[in-house]
Design an enzyme around this catalytic site. Structure first.
Site, short mmCIF file in Angstrom:
data_model
loop_
_atom_site.label_atom_id
_atom_site.label_comp_id
_atom_site.label_asym_id
_atom_site.label_seq_id
_atom_site.Cartn_x
_atom_site.Cartn_y
_atom_site.Cartn_z
N ARG A 18 36.54 73.89 20.72
CA ARG A 18 37.01 72.96 21.75
C ARG A 18 36.59 73.40 23.15
O ARG A 18 36.60 72.60 24.09
CB ARG A 18 38.54 72.87 21.66
CG ARG A 18 39.19 71.84 22.58
CD ARG A 18 38.80 70.42 22.21
NE ARG A 18 39.43 69.46 23.11
CZ ARG A 18 40.56 68.81 22.85
NH1 ARG A 18 41.18 69.03 21.69
NH2 ARG A 18 41.06 67.96 23.70
N HIS A 43 34.08 91.02 14.38
CA HIS A 43 32.71 91.04 13.85
C HIS A 43 31.84 90.12 14.70
O HIS A 43 31.59 88.97 14.34
CB HIS A 43 32.70 90.60 12.38
CG HIS A 43 31.38 90.78 11.70
ND1 HIS A 43 31.27 90.99 10.34
CD2 HIS A 43 30.11 90.79 12.17
CE1 HIS A 43 29.99 91.10 10.01
NE2 HIS A 43 29.27 90.98 11.13
N HIS A 50 31.62 82.96 16.86
CA HIS A 50 33.08 83.09 16.85
C HIS A 50 33.48 84.14 17.89
O HIS A 50 33.53 83.83 19.07
CB HIS A 50 33.62 83.38 15.45
CG HIS A 50 32.76 84.22 14.58
ND1 HIS A 50 32.38 85.50 14.89
CD2 HIS A 50 32.18 83.94 13.37
CE1 HIS A 50 31.63 85.98 13.92
NE2 HIS A 50 31.48 85.08 12.99
N GLU A 70 32.80 95.43 13.30
CA GLU A 70 31.83 95.24 12.22
C GLU A 70 30.56 94.61 12.78
O GLU A 70 30.61 93.86 13.77
CB GLU A 70 32.39 94.31 11.15
CG GLU A 70 33.65 94.80 10.48
CD GLU A 70 34.16 93.84 9.43
OE1 GLU A 70 34.98 94.27 8.60
OE2 GLU A 70 33.75 92.66 9.44
N HIS A 191 36.97 90.96 2.14
CA HIS A 191 36.25 89.71 1.92
C HIS A 191 36.95 88.91 0.82
O HIS A 191 37.00 89.31 -0.33
CB HIS A 191 34.78 89.90 1.54
CG HIS A 191 33.91 88.75 2.00
ND1 HIS A 191 33.88 87.54 1.35
CD2 HIS A 191 33.08 88.62 3.05
CE1 HIS A 191 33.05 86.71 1.98
NE2 HIS A 191 32.55 87.34 3.02
#
Length: 241
Positions: A18, A43, A50, A70, A191
Site C-alpha cells: 500500500r 531476510h 519485503h 538471513e 520454512h
C-alpha cells in the site's frame, strides 16, 4: 527449550503493498519481542520486495533479543549489512534473485572454498554463522568443515509430508540432527513450520536451538491476534513428549 525467532518480512510485504508505513515494521518487531519472541529474523533481498535494508538498520539498535539476518552472501549489500550491524547471527541462504522464497539449501561440498572464506570473514566481525541446508548428512558434515557454527534445516519437505505420514516426514531431519550433534554444530530449523507440525518436530528433535517462523505466524495472527499467536507458538515449542 527451542527458541522462537519471528521472521517479520511479511509485515513489510503488507506495508509495501500500500505504501506508507502501515503496518510499522519497527513496531511489529518490538511488539513481537514484547509478546515473548526470543529473536527477530529478517531476510532482505536485493529488490527489497519485503523487508528493506533501511528497516534492518532501524530495527537493529532498538530490539533487545537476538537479531538473525538471513540472505545470500553473494549479494554485496548483504555482507555490508552484516559488517555494519554485527547481528547475533547471520544465516547464509543460497536463494537466487528470481525465486519467490528460499527453495534450497547449500551444497557445502561443492561450494566449500567460497563458504569457508565467507564464514571466516563474518566470524571475524563477531557474528555467529548458520548455513541454510537440506537434511543431507554429507552437507551437514561439510558445514562443520567450512567453519559454520550452526545449520538451519530447510523444513519445507517435512511440512509437505507431515499430514500424510509424520514419522516418515521426520526421519531425514532426525538423522540430520544427529549428524549435526556429532560434528559439533548447533541446530536451527525453518520454512513452512506452523502450529500443526511444530510440536511434533521439537518433541522428536529436542536438539533444535531455534526455529525461525514468519509466514504461518503472520497468517495465524490475522485470526488470533499477534500476542495470542506468539504465545501459541511458544506453547507449541514448550510441549515435550
Amino acid at each position: 527449550m527451542t527458541r522462537l525467532s519471528v521472521n517479520i518480512n511479511k509485515f513489510a510485504t503488507l506495508r509495501n503493498a500500500r505504501g506508507g508505513n502501515n503496518p510499522d515494521v519497527l513496531k511489529a518487531a518490538l511488539d513481537c519481542e514484547r509478546f515473548g519472541a526470543q529473536g527477530i529474523t529478517v531476510h532482505p533481498r536485493p529488490d527489497e520486495r519485503h523487508i528493506r535494508y533501511a528497516d534492518v538498520y532501524a530495527i537493529a539498535p532498538k530490539i533487545g533479543v537476538e537479531l538473525n539476518i538471513e540472505g545470500n552472501p553473494q549479494e554485496g549489500k548483504f555482507l555490508n549489512l552484516i559488517q555494519d550491524i554485527r547481528p547475533a547471527q547471520a544465516t547464509l541462504v543460497p536463494d537466487a534473485t528470481d525465486v519467490l522464497t528460499s527453495n534450497q539449501g547449500w551444497d557445502t561440498l561443492r561450494h566449500a572454498d567460497y563458504l569457508k572464506a565467507t564464514i571466516e570473514k563474518i566470524k571475524s566481525w563477531g557474528v555467529r554463522v548458520s548455513i541454510f541446508i537440506d537434511p543431507i548428512e554429507s552437507h551437514i558434515a561439510g558445514a562443520a568443515q567450512v567453519g559454520a557454527d550452526r545449520v538451519e534445516l530447510y523444513t519445507e519437505a517435512y511440512a509437505q509430508q507431515f499430514s500424510q505420514d509424520p514419522q516418515k516426514a521426520l526421519e531425514p531431519y532426525a538423522k540430520a540432527a544427529k549428524k549435526a550433534q556429532q560434528v559439533g554444530l548447533g541446530l536451527n530449523a525453518g520454512h513452512d513450520l506452523d502450529l500443526h507440525n511444530l510440536s511434533f518436530l521439537v518433541q522428536n528433535i529436542p536438539l533444535i536451538d531455534e526455529v525461525s517462523i514468519g509466514h504461518a505466524l503472520v497468517c495465524d495472527a490475522l485470526y488470533l491476534g499477534l500476542e495470542k499467536t506468539i504465545q501459541a507458538y511458544l506453547n507449541a515449542l514448550a510441549i515435550k513428549s
